[in-house]
Design an enzyme around this catalytic site. Structure first.
Site: not given
Length: 358
Positions: A90, A119
């Protein structure tokens, strides 16, 4: 030779000198071309300045310090290891591998990457990075970037969760970024409902090919997923998911899970949930995977063959995963004035050049 010496040489000597210089220039040009070709052949990260053993002289114990912090966390909770692997992915897909995913909200930037829906609140492992950074700063103040610590931690998590089978030589030399945007995370991270075309396309924007995408998807063999990430397109409607597996999921998940509310989690790999192994690919073939993006890997003959190879060839996936992992960890690295070495991984250094947040 001096200009005077050259002027007083006979014509034959001057001719020989010109020939020698021409050969020398040709050899130099060939050498430059060889360097360019070499950079095209090796990993992009190597040509961007990343090196294995980068801190060998400036902070020789850094990798040991990070590994100790990761080992302690993973042996206590394997899910944290999965979180650290996901943290690198990420980070690298948004602004490059620059530790921007670690930055906390501030008054001037209330919505950084870590607060983006892909997230928050699911991304884990921040405390491990903090602990490792604190220990590294005590040993080598101001030397090691947070971005490199994220890369080392993900490497070590893969090593421990694979029972030492995934061995990655992780190069370092990244700098920390100063920009972190929730919107950029939303636009750059592949969602779980992507089809194969979408997946190939978004990975290509990061310099990663189709095989890299299939291999890196294998990280879904560890960790957990919220029901809201798959119920609507996998079990609330008709899909190719195995009927028995779908029934198990229906018992765990509400019909309409609410992100941040009634939204339980399930293991991504129900067979070996805490092991980084090739079981994921066997689950894909058995139609016992959570995401549309997982099931999509068998929607073309070429990627279906990759799935079968990863599922049934001993050691095949582990080797390819290690290489693809390093390739991903070299995406969009910051160098020079574009980055810094943060003192605290959660905030940019005071006095850093102000850059706009999007």
């Amino acid at each position: 030779p001096s200009v005077q010496a050259t002027l007083h040489r006979p014509r034959s000597a001057l001719s020989s000198l010109a020939t020698a210089r021409a050969k020398s220039n040709t050899m130099a040009a060939s050498l430059r071309l060889a360097v360019v070709v070499m950079c095209a052949l090796v990993l992009a990260s190597a040509c961007q300045g990343l090196q294995v053993g980068y801190y060998k002289k400036s902070c020789p114990r850094v990798e040991t310090i990070v590994r100790d912090a990761v080992k302690k966390a993973v042996y206590k909770n394997a899910g944290i290891g999965a979180g650290l692997i996901r943290l690198l992915f990420h980070d690298c897909f948004v602004q490059g591998c620059d530790g921007s995913v670690l930055l906390d909200p501030t008054k001037t930037n209330p919505k950084p990457e870590k607060r983006s829906p892909p997230n928050f609140p699911s991304l884990r492992g921040f405390e491990v990075i903090d602990a490792a950074k604190d220990a590294v700063e005590k040993a080598c103040p101001g030397v090691v970037s947070c971005a490199d610590i994220v890369a080392f931690a993900a490497r070590d998590a893969a090593y421990f969760l694979s029972q030492y089978k995934v061995k990655i030589n992780m190069p370092a030399g990244r700098l920390d970024g100063r920009i972190s945007s929730s919107d950029e995370a939303l636009n750059n991270l592949p969602p779980p409902f992507f089809n194969l075309t979408d997946l190939v396309s978004i990975f290509a924007t990061k310099g990663l090919n189709t095989e890299d995408m299939v291999v890196l998807s294998g990280a879904h063999t560890v960790g957990i997923a919220h029901c809201s990430s798959f119920v609507s397109d996998r079990i609330a409607v008709r899909s190719d998911i195995d009927a028995g597996f779908a029934n198990i999921l229906r018992k765990r998940c509400p019909a309409k899970p609410v992100p941040g509310g009634n939204d339980p989690t399930v293991n991504q790999d129900s067979v070996t949930p805490n092991a980084l192994d090739n079981q994921y690919y066997k689950n894909v073939l058995a139609k016992k995977v959570l995401f549309t993006s997982d099931a999509a890997l068998v929607s073309s003959p070429a990627t279906a063959k990759m799935v079968r190879d990863n599922a049934f060839k001993t050691g095949w996936w582990e080797d390819k995963f290690a290489k693809a992992f390093v390739k991903m960890a070299g995406v969009g690295i910051k160098t020079g004035k574009n980055g810094e070495i943060r003192k605290n991984c959660r905030v940019v250094n005071s006095g850093s050049p102000r850059k706009p947040h999007y």
